[in-house]
Design a protein around this motif. Structure first.
Motif, short mmCIF file in Angstrom:
data_model
loop_
_atom_site.label_atom_id
_atom_site.label_comp_id
_atom_site.label_asym_id
_atom_site.label_seq_id
_atom_site.Cartn_x
_atom_site.Cartn_y
_atom_site.Cartn_z
N ASN A 1 0.80 -1.24 0.00
CA ASN A 1 0.00 0.00 0.00
C ASN A 1 0.82 1.28 0.00
OD1 ASN A 1 -2.52 -1.36 -0.03
ND2 ASN A 1 -2.31 -1.75 2.15
N THR A 2 2.09 1.20 -0.39
CA THR A 2 2.95 2.38 -0.50
C THR A 2 3.45 2.48 -1.93
OG1 THR A 2 3.66 2.14 1.80
CG2 THR A 2 5.04 3.50 0.36
N VAL A 3 3.18 3.61 -2.58
CA VAL A 3 3.63 3.81 -3.95
C VAL A 3 5.15 3.95 -3.96
CG1 VAL A 3 3.55 5.35 -5.95
CG2 VAL A 3 1.47 4.87 -4.66
N ILE A 4 5.79 3.24 -4.88
CA ILE A 4 7.24 3.30 -5.02
C ILE A 4 7.55 4.23 -6.19
CG2 ILE A 4 9.37 1.98 -5.36
CD1 ILE A 4 7.72 1.24 -2.80
N PRO A 5 8.23 5.34 -5.95
CA PRO A 5 8.57 6.26 -7.05
C PRO A 5 9.43 5.57 -8.09
CG PRO A 5 9.08 7.25 -4.92
CD PRO A 5 8.75 5.81 -4.67
N LYS A 6 9.21 5.92 -9.35
CA LYS A 6 9.97 5.31 -10.45
C LYS A 6 11.47 5.49 -10.24
CE LYS A 6 9.99 4.81 -15.41
NZ LYS A 6 9.28 5.05 -16.65
N SER A 7 11.88 6.57 -9.63
CA SER A 7 13.31 6.81 -9.39
C SER A 7 13.91 5.78 -8.43
CB SER A 7 13.53 8.22 -8.84
OG SER A 7 12.84 8.39 -7.62
N ASN A 8 13.09 5.05 -7.69
CA ASN A 8 13.58 4.04 -6.74
C ASN A 8 13.43 2.61 -7.25
OD1 ASN A 8 14.09 6.17 -5.06
ND2 ASN A 8 12.43 5.75 -3.64
N TRP A 9 12.86 2.42 -8.44
CA TRP A 9 12.60 1.07 -8.92
C TRP A 9 13.86 0.22 -9.02
CZ3 TRP A 9 8.68 1.61 -13.55
CH2 TRP A 9 7.44 2.06 -13.06
N ASN A 10 14.99 0.81 -9.42
CA ASN A 10 16.23 0.02 -9.56
C ASN A 10 16.84 -0.39 -8.24
OD1 ASN A 10 16.62 -0.31 -12.37
ND2 ASN A 10 17.13 1.85 -12.54
#
Length: 68
Positions: free
Chosen positions: A40-49
């Motif tokens: 239930n916490t959105v992961i920013p695209k900048s943190n995907w890696n």
């Protein structure tokens, strides 16, 4: 590794994954317009890696659609 993705249980032969690695396996083409939430916490695209996925995580992958 067993993961719950969009309310479906899936098995992966990999012991550790990042969000980006999971998306590369699940959606290898057209990754624009995607949002990912873990527990239930959105992961920013900048943190995907760099964001690791744990076997107990509840993962939601949403694709943007357009309509009118």
């Amino acid at each position: 590794m067993e993961l719950k993705i969009n309310n479906q249980t899936k098995q992966f032969a990999i012991d550790s994954l990042t969000v980006q690695a999971l998306l590369d396996l699940e959606i290898p083409i057209k990754q624009n317009g995607i949002a990912v939430a873990i527990n239930n916490t959105v992961i920013p695209k900048s943190n995907w890696n760099s964001h690791p996925i744990q076997e107990t995580d509840d993962i939601l992958i949403i694709s943007a659609t357009q309509g009118g």
